[in-house]
Scaffold this motif. Structure first.
Motif, PDB file in Angstrom:
ATOM      1  N   LEU A 306       0.831  -1.210   0.000  1.00 36.45           N
ATOM      2  CA  LEU A 306       0.000   0.000   0.000  1.00 36.45           C
ATOM      3  C   LEU A 306       0.864   1.257   0.000  1.00 36.45           C
ATOM      4  N   ASP A 307       2.002   1.224   0.682  1.00 37.80           N
ATOM      5  CA  ASP A 307       2.895   2.382   0.651  1.00 37.80           C
ATOM      6  C   ASP A 307       3.418   2.623  -0.764  1.00 37.80           C
ATOM      7  N   ALA A 308       3.826   1.545  -1.438  1.00 32.67           N
ATOM      8  CA  ALA A 308       4.336   1.690  -2.805  1.00 32.67           C
ATOM      9  C   ALA A 308       3.245   2.175  -3.746  1.00 32.67           C
ATOM     10  N   MET A 309       2.020   1.642  -3.593  1.00 32.79           N
ATOM     11  CA  MET A 309       0.914   2.090  -4.439  1.00 32.79           C
ATOM     12  C   MET A 309       0.584   3.554  -4.184  1.00 32.79           C
ATOM     13  N   ARG A 310       0.649   3.977  -2.931  1.00 34.33           N
ATOM     14  CA  ARG A 310       0.348   5.377  -2.606  1.00 34.33           C
ATOM     15  C   ARG A 310       1.353   6.311  -3.272  1.00 34.33           C
ATOM     16  N   ILE A 314       0.368   9.140  -5.942  1.00 35.14           N
ATOM     17  CA  ILE A 314       0.691  10.558  -5.736  1.00 35.14           C
ATOM     18  C   ILE A 314       1.460  11.108  -6.948  1.00 35.14           C
ATOM     19  N   ALA A 315       2.408  10.312  -7.448  1.00 36.46           N
ATOM     20  CA  ALA A 315       3.174  10.750  -8.619  1.00 36.46           C
ATOM     21  C   ALA A 315       2.263  10.950  -9.823  1.00 36.46           C
ATOM     22  N   ASP A 316       1.325  10.043 -10.039  1.00 36.54           N
ATOM     23  CA  ASP A 316       0.382  10.173 -11.152  1.00 36.54           C
ATOM     24  C   ASP A 316      -0.465  11.442 -11.007  1.00 36.54           C
ATOM     25  N   LEU A 317      -0.974  11.687  -9.790  1.00 33.28           N
ATOM     26  CA  LEU A 317      -1.836  12.848  -9.570  1.00 33.28           C
ATOM     27  C   LEU A 317      -1.072  14.145  -9.753  1.00 33.28           C
ATOM     28  N   CYS A 400      -1.639   0.514 -11.270  1.00 36.81           N
ATOM     29  CA  CYS A 400      -0.188   0.495 -11.054  1.00 36.81           C
ATOM     30  C   CYS A 400       0.291  -0.960 -11.030  1.00 36.81           C
ATOM     31  N   ARG A 401      -0.014  -1.664 -12.094  1.00 34.03           N
ATOM     32  CA  ARG A 401       0.280  -3.097 -12.136  1.00 34.03           C
ATOM     33  C   ARG A 401       1.772  -3.390 -12.022  1.00 34.03           C
ATOM     34  N   ASP A 402       2.593  -2.570 -12.637  1.00 36.17           N
ATOM     35  CA  ASP A 402       4.029  -2.815 -12.564  1.00 36.17           C
ATOM     36  C   ASP A 402       4.525  -2.712 -11.127  1.00 36.17           C
ATOM     37  N   VAL A 403       4.012  -1.728 -10.396  1.00 37.32           N
ATOM     38  CA  VAL A 403       4.397  -1.556  -8.992  1.00 37.32           C
ATOM     39  C   VAL A 403       3.973  -2.773  -8.173  1.00 37.32           C
ATOM     40  N   VAL A 404       2.760  -3.229  -8.385  1.00 40.21           N
ATOM     41  CA  VAL A 404       2.247  -4.373  -7.632  1.00 40.21           C
ATOM     42  C   VAL A 404       3.072  -5.625  -7.928  1.00 40.21           C
ATOM     43  N   ARG A 405       3.346  -5.849  -9.207  1.00 41.37           N
ATOM     44  CA  ARG A 405       4.144  -7.026  -9.564  1.00 41.37           C
ATOM     45  C   ARG A 405       5.531  -6.969  -8.935  1.00 41.37           C
ATOM     46  N   GLU A 406       6.119  -5.777  -8.925  1.00 42.23           N
ATOM     47  CA  GLU A 406       7.463  -5.646  -8.358  1.00 42.23           C
ATOM     48  C   GLU A 406       7.464  -5.888  -6.855  1.00 42.23           C
TER      49      GLU A 406
END
Length: 444
Positions: A306-310, A314-317, A400-406
């Motif tokens: 969840l921290d990585a997704m957040r 934030i970067a996207d927004l 953010c599929r790449d983030v989740v996979r990583e």
């Protein structure tokens, strides 16, 4: 040689008999006076077993109903099971029984007899009346006939009680061998009701019976009516067999709700795995198995994801030009995942998919797999509801599929399809607005 002989204590025993001589009961009759006149020898500690039918007659529960099914509908709170015309339902008193207890036998044509409105209150009135008429303190049970799951035949049970210990909770004690009793709660009132039915019979015209010799189950003080037979109705949360046959599917589907607030109670990992087992029975194209479920069972794994997704969100927004205030407000919407005690990330895999070489057919192929993934997630959510777990399926991981996979170290061909927050609901769900199914149907 002389001595004394010790006598063994008498073995426990009781007597039960039917009360003869009761007249036909009509609306407005005082049942206590009728019973006192027919059985003036009642004694303190006796238990009186009164068939609900005569209680209903005295209380004016005979109603005109040309259609018995309509009367059953009016007394039904919830349909548990249905087979042909037979319905097992939960009625207004909370009892699960055939036809809501609506009786059309031995009543005038065009009428039916409903169960007493409040059987516990009926039992209290009879008990008080017998105390006034005969000066005795007895227990009173209002009884009715029930079928039982997994057992052939009918038996009488208590649907109303006054002055009787309806349940004997032996939990915390030990048996004759010293073994702890952890789940033993005896349905004393139902056992008494069944004993009375042996002498009353179903067609002998003997609606009242007396049990003598079990004084310990009767409250002897005035005003001590006890908790009543209502205490024997199992709470929905504790009812492992709440759902019936085909109704089980419909009930589980309708009970599945989006839950956004959870208690701190841990989630049983076995329950989640059982829900996954239900999920992977969903239909899929080409006999494939396009579902994978990543179970985040530790707080560390959930926080890391969840921290990585957040940070990615934030970067996207910020790239979209959103203000910091707007970003903070949007981030708070993700609290449903952060506050859940258990997270599941369902993933789509395209193993077994066909490649056609043209955009239209390849696009349709992927859509079939996405639909199959959704069917699997729906199965999963419904199964969680059947386990009495709340859930919320949110789409966040899809952005953010790449983030989740990583973070979760997943294969490159696993596509996260959102995330499911799982936990015990912190409160009852709000009523769902009624939806007319016809509004979503087009017939041709």
């Amino acid at each position: 040689m002389s001595g004394t002989t010790e006598q063994s204590p008498a073995a426990p025993e009781f007597r039960v008999w039917a009360v003869p001589g009761l007249p036909e009961v009509a609306q407005g009759d005082d049942l206590a006076k009728l019973i006192a006149g027919a059985e003036p020898g009642l004694a303190d500690g006796d238990v009186l077993l009164v068939t609900s039918k005569i209680v209903s007659k005295a209380e004016g529960r005979l109603v005109h109903a040309a259609d018995r099914e309509a009367a059953i509908d009016a007394e039904t709170v919830r349909v548990v099971a249905r087979r042909g015309p037979l319905r097992i339902v939960q009625n207004r008193q909370g009892h699960v029984m055939a036809a809501a207890g609506v009786d059309a036998s031995n009543t005038p044509s065009g009428t039916v007899l409903l169960l007493p409105e409040d059987p516990d209150a009926s039992a209290r009135a009879i008990r008080d009346g017998l105390r006034d008429a005969l000066g005795v303190t007895v227990g009173v049970l209002v009884t009715d006939t029930f079928g039982r799951p997994w057992r052939a035949g009918l038996t009488d049970v208590a649907i109303g009680a006054a002055g009787v210990r309806v349940l004997d909770d032996l939990r915390g004690g030990t048996d004759a061998h010293g073994n702890p009793l952890s789940a033993t709660v005896v349905a004393t009132a139902d056992e008494l009701a069944a004993a009375g039915d042996l002498v009353k019979g179903k067609a002998a015209g003997l609606p009242v019976a007396v049990v003598r010799g079990l004084r310990h189950v009767v409250a002897e003080e005035d005003g001590e009516d006890g908790e009543g037979a209502r205490a024997m109705v199992r709470d929905a949360r504790d009812d492992m067999f709440r759902l019936g046959t085909s109704e089980a599917v419909r009930e589980a589907v309708t009970q599945r709700r989006t839950v956004r607030s959870f208690t701190d109670e841990p989630v049983d990992p076995g329950a989640v795995r059982r829900a996954v087992a239900a999920a992977v029975t969903a239909p899929a194209p080409h006999h494939t198995t396009p579902w994978r479920f990543v179970l985040l069972e530790s707080a560390q794994s959930r926080t890391r994801l969840l921290d990585a997704m957040r940070e990615a969100w934030i970067a996207d927004l910020r790239r979209d030009g959103k203000s910091e205030e707007s970003i903070a407000r949007r981030i708070r919407r993700g609290d449903v995942l952060r506050n859940a005690p258990y997270l599941v990330v369902p993933c789509l895999v395209m193993d077994g998919s066909h490649e056609y070489g043209d955009e239209r057919r390849d696009g349709a192929e992927r859509e079939m797999f996405v639909v199959a993934a959704g069917a699997g997630v729906q199965n999963f959510l419904v199964a969680l509801a059947g386990e009495r777990l709340g859930s919320a399926w949110v789409s966040s991981t899809m952005f953010c599929r790449d983030v989740v996979r990583e973070v979760l170290e997943l294969p490159e061909d696993w596509d996260p399809m959102g995330a499911v927050a799982v936990g015990h609901p912190a409160g009852l769900p709000k009523p769902r607005p009624e939806r007319d199914a016809g509004a979503f149907v087009v017939s041709r």
